[in-house]
Write an enzyme that holds these catalytic residues in place. Structure first.
Site, PDB file in Angstrom:
ATOM      1  N   SER A   1    -122.704 -49.525  66.107  1.00 53.95           N
ATOM      2  CA  SER A   1    -123.366 -48.593  67.034  1.00 53.95           C
ATOM      3  C   SER A   1    -123.635 -49.178  68.412  1.00 53.95           C
ATOM      4  O   SER A   1    -124.652 -48.851  69.049  1.00 53.95           O
ATOM      5  CB  SER A   1    -124.663 -48.042  66.411  1.00 53.95           C
ATOM      6  OG  SER A   1    -124.376 -47.303  65.239  1.00 53.95           O
TER       7      SER A   1
ATOM      8  N   GLU B   1    -115.336 -51.403  55.990  1.00 57.14           N
ATOM      9  CA  GLU B   1    -114.636 -50.232  55.456  1.00 57.14           C
ATOM     10  C   GLU B   1    -113.466 -50.656  54.576  1.00 57.14           C
ATOM     11  O   GLU B   1    -113.153 -50.007  53.583  1.00 57.14           O
ATOM     12  CB  GLU B   1    -114.185 -49.320  56.610  1.00 57.14           C
ATOM     13  CG  GLU B   1    -115.378 -48.598  57.227  1.00 57.14           C
ATOM     14  CD  GLU B   1    -115.224 -48.229  58.681  1.00 57.14           C
ATOM     15  OE1 GLU B   1    -114.095 -48.217  59.200  1.00 57.14           O
ATOM     16  OE2 GLU B   1    -116.270 -47.952  59.329  1.00 57.14           O
TER      17      GLU B   1
ATOM     18  N   GLU C   1    -121.375 -57.417  61.491  1.00 58.14           N
ATOM     19  CA  GLU C   1    -121.514 -55.964  61.516  1.00 58.14           C
ATOM     20  C   GLU C   1    -122.336 -55.499  60.315  1.00 58.14           C
ATOM     21  O   GLU C   1    -121.791 -55.345  59.218  1.00 58.14           O
ATOM     22  CB  GLU C   1    -120.135 -55.300  61.453  1.00 58.14           C
ATOM     23  CG  GLU C   1    -119.213 -55.663  62.597  1.00 58.14           C
ATOM     24  CD  GLU C   1    -118.176 -54.585  62.823  1.00 58.14           C
ATOM     25  OE1 GLU C   1    -118.161 -54.027  63.926  1.00 58.14           O
ATOM     26  OE2 GLU C   1    -117.411 -54.277  61.893  1.00 58.14           O
TER      27      GLU C   1
ATOM     28  N   HIS D   1    -113.105 -55.955  57.549  1.00 52.98           N
ATOM     29  CA  HIS D   1    -114.057 -54.928  58.004  1.00 52.98           C
ATOM     30  C   HIS D   1    -114.719 -54.307  56.769  1.00 52.98           C
ATOM     31  O   HIS D   1    -114.091 -54.159  55.724  1.00 52.98           O
ATOM     32  CB  HIS D   1    -113.319 -53.864  58.813  1.00 52.98           C
ATOM     33  CG  HIS D   1    -114.254 -52.910  59.502  1.00 52.98           C
ATOM     34  ND1 HIS D   1    -114.867 -51.875  58.836  1.00 52.98           N
ATOM     35  CD2 HIS D   1    -114.702 -52.852  60.770  1.00 52.98           C
ATOM     36  CE1 HIS D   1    -115.649 -51.216  59.680  1.00 52.98           C
ATOM     37  NE2 HIS D   1    -115.568 -51.795  60.857  1.00 52.98           N
TER      38      HIS D   1
ATOM     39  N   GLY E   1    -116.778 -46.283  67.542  1.00 49.76           N
ATOM     40  CA  GLY E   1    -116.768 -44.965  68.181  1.00 49.76           C
ATOM     41  C   GLY E   1    -116.699 -45.005  69.700  1.00 49.76           C
ATOM     42  O   GLY E   1    -115.945 -44.239  70.314  1.00 49.76           O
TER      43      GLY E   1
ATOM     44  N   ASN F   1    -112.321 -51.089  68.058  1.00 48.71           N
ATOM     45  CA  ASN F   1    -111.658 -50.778  66.793  1.00 48.71           C
ATOM     46  C   ASN F   1    -111.518 -49.266  66.698  1.00 48.71           C
ATOM     47  O   ASN F   1    -112.501 -48.564  66.491  1.00 48.71           O
ATOM     48  CB  ASN F   1    -112.525 -51.337  65.647  1.00 48.71           C
ATOM     49  CG  ASN F   1    -112.026 -50.919  64.278  1.00 48.71           C
ATOM     50  OD1 ASN F   1    -110.923 -50.390  64.136  1.00 48.71           O
ATOM     51  ND2 ASN F   1    -112.848 -51.168  63.260  1.00 48.71           N
ATOM     52  N   TRP F   2    -110.302 -48.800  66.885  1.00 54.17           N
ATOM     53  CA  TRP F   2    -110.089 -47.343  66.870  1.00 54.17           C
ATOM     54  C   TRP F   2    -110.086 -46.765  65.454  1.00 54.17           C
ATOM     55  O   TRP F   2    -110.095 -45.553  65.284  1.00 54.17           O
ATOM     56  CB  TRP F   2    -108.773 -47.000  67.576  1.00 54.17           C
ATOM     57  CG  TRP F   2    -108.851 -47.038  69.076  1.00 54.17           C
ATOM     58  CD1 TRP F   2    -109.887 -47.549  69.828  1.00 54.17           C
ATOM     59  CD2 TRP F   2    -107.883 -46.543  70.013  1.00 54.17           C
ATOM     60  NE1 TRP F   2    -109.615 -47.402  71.166  1.00 54.17           N
ATOM     61  CE2 TRP F   2    -108.390 -46.793  71.313  1.00 54.17           C
ATOM     62  CE3 TRP F   2    -106.633 -45.923  69.880  1.00 54.17           C
ATOM     63  CZ2 TRP F   2    -107.685 -46.427  72.464  1.00 54.17           C
ATOM     64  CZ3 TRP F   2    -105.925 -45.571  71.028  1.00 54.17           C
ATOM     65  CH2 TRP F   2    -106.462 -45.818  72.307  1.00 54.17           C
ATOM     66  N   LYS F   3    -110.029 -47.631  64.452  1.00 54.85           N
ATOM     67  CA  LYS F   3    -109.988 -47.170  63.050  1.00 54.85           C
ATOM     68  C   LYS F   3    -108.820 -46.183  62.872  1.00 54.85           C
ATOM     69  O   LYS F   3    -107.809 -46.308  63.552  1.00 54.85           O
ATOM     70  CB  LYS F   3    -111.341 -46.583  62.636  1.00 54.85           C
ATOM     71  CG  LYS F   3    -112.491 -47.552  62.953  1.00 54.85           C
ATOM     72  CD  LYS F   3    -113.815 -47.153  62.371  1.00 54.85           C
ATOM     73  CE  LYS F   3    -114.854 -48.206  62.747  1.00 54.85           C
ATOM     74  NZ  LYS F   3    -116.166 -47.947  62.157  1.00 54.85           N
TER      75      LYS F   3
ATOM     76  N   GLY G   1    -121.421 -46.804  62.751  1.00 53.67           N
ATOM     77  CA  GLY G   1    -121.234 -45.359  62.864  1.00 53.67           C
ATOM     78  C   GLY G   1    -122.487 -44.542  62.608  1.00 53.67           C
ATOM     79  O   GLY G   1    -122.425 -43.321  62.451  1.00 53.67           O
TER      80      GLY G   1
HETATM   81  P1  PGA Z   1    -119.296 -48.196  65.496  1.00 58.86           P
HETATM   82  O1  PGA Z   1    -118.311 -49.065  64.570  1.00 58.86           O
HETATM   83  O2  PGA Z   1    -119.327 -48.860  66.836  1.00 58.86           O
HETATM   84  O3  PGA Z   1    -118.702 -46.835  65.508  1.00 58.86           O
HETATM   85  O4  PGA Z   1    -120.647 -48.256  64.820  1.00 58.86           O
HETATM   86  C1  PGA Z   1    -118.280 -50.448  64.658  1.00 58.86           C
HETATM   87  C2  PGA Z   1    -117.212 -51.001  63.755  1.00 58.86           C
HETATM   88  O5  PGA Z   1    -117.020 -50.500  62.644  1.00 58.86           O
HETATM   89  O6  PGA Z   1    -116.535 -51.993  64.134  1.00 58.86           O
END
Ligand code: PGA
Length: 257
Positions: free
Chosen positions: A216, A102, A170, A100, A238, A9-11, A176
């Site tokens: 992470s 976010e 998640e 997600h 990330g 997931n590049w966000k 993150g």
């Molecule tokens: P992260 O994000 O690997 O940077 O912790 C995971 C995600 O939000 O899917």
């Protein structure tokens, strides 16, 4: 047997220059790798929607597939700034991340809206990668299973199958942050999710549905996470941005039994 899945997931990261990372990943995992290796994982990269159609050129002939990061619940209309599942599909996506944390936090998305988006995704022939997870406060009050159970029940529509749906666990506090739950905590949640799917949809659907862990994940912890009960792959933020970081995660998934 569930095909393992390494999802990135590049966000909100990446302009045209980032396509070089996708090209490098595609070269590392050519299409023949999928056909030849019995344990070869599916690779799914979800770049920003603005890159999808160019990304589709970058991954030609490789084992890499593409997805969106969100979609609207209707195919078209007066929804300024939104992107429909049809548009993602038309741009080269075969899946879309939904719910997600976010999106749930920044855009007040509810599990009910996630369910509506999942139906829209299916109507456009996209696999819905439905995310759920507890906050740190919910973890500390021992409400994790209650929270993810409620999210699962309300976010996953009744027509879900192992082919059209992937579930990503998640924990919000692990995204993150560099913090990862213990392997026992991951196993508890994944075993619970498999049992919940079995209770609602039956064993066949539950056994066919991929359960990803996200939060992470990196090369150094991927192998032990992939060896954990009921973990069928990862959703990586990330560490999916650079091919050099993501390749060892895919390799760890390919090596896991
Ligand atoms: P992260 O994000 O690997 O940077 O912790 C995971 C995600 O939000 O899917």
């Amino acid at each position: 047997m569930r095909q393992k899945l390494a999802a990135g997931n590049w966000k909100m990261n990446g302009t045209g220059a980032a396509l070089a990372e996708l090209t490098a990943l595609a070269e590392a995992f050519p299409a023949q790798a999928t056909a030849a290796g019995k344990s070869c994982a599916q690779i799914l990269i979800c770049p920003p929607a603005t890159l999808l159609s160019r990304a589709a050129d970058s991954i030609k002939g490789s084992a890499v597939t593409l997805g969106g990061q969100d979609c609207h619940a209707v195919p078209s209309g007066a929804h300024t700034g939104d992107t429909s599942a049809e548009m993602l599909q038309d741009s080269g996506a075969s899946a879309v991340i939904l719910g997600h944390s976010e999106r749930r936090a920044d855009h007040s998305e509810t599990s009910e809206s996630v369910a509506a988006k999942a139906k829209a995704a299916w109507a456009a022939d996209l696999v819905a990668v439905i995310c759920l997870g507890e906050t740190l406060a919910e973890r500390e009050t021992d409400d994790t299973l209650k929270v993810v159970g409620a999210q699962l029940a309300a976010s996953v529509p009744a027509a879900a199958t192992g082919a059209n749906t992937v579930i990503a666990y998640e924990p919000v506090w692990a995204i993150g942050t560099g913090k990862v739950p213990t392997l026992a905590q991951i196993a508890d949640v994944h075993d619970f999710l498999r049992a919940e799917l079995t209770a609602r949809f039956g064993a066949e659907m539950a056994q066919a549905t991929r359960l990803l862990y996200g939060g992470s994940v990196k090369a150094s912890n991927a192998a032990e996470i992939f060896a954990t009960s009921n973990v069928d792959g990862a959703l990586v933020g990330g560490a999916s941005l650079k091919a050099a970081d993501f390749e060892p995660i895919v390799a760890a998934l390919n090596a896991s039994t």
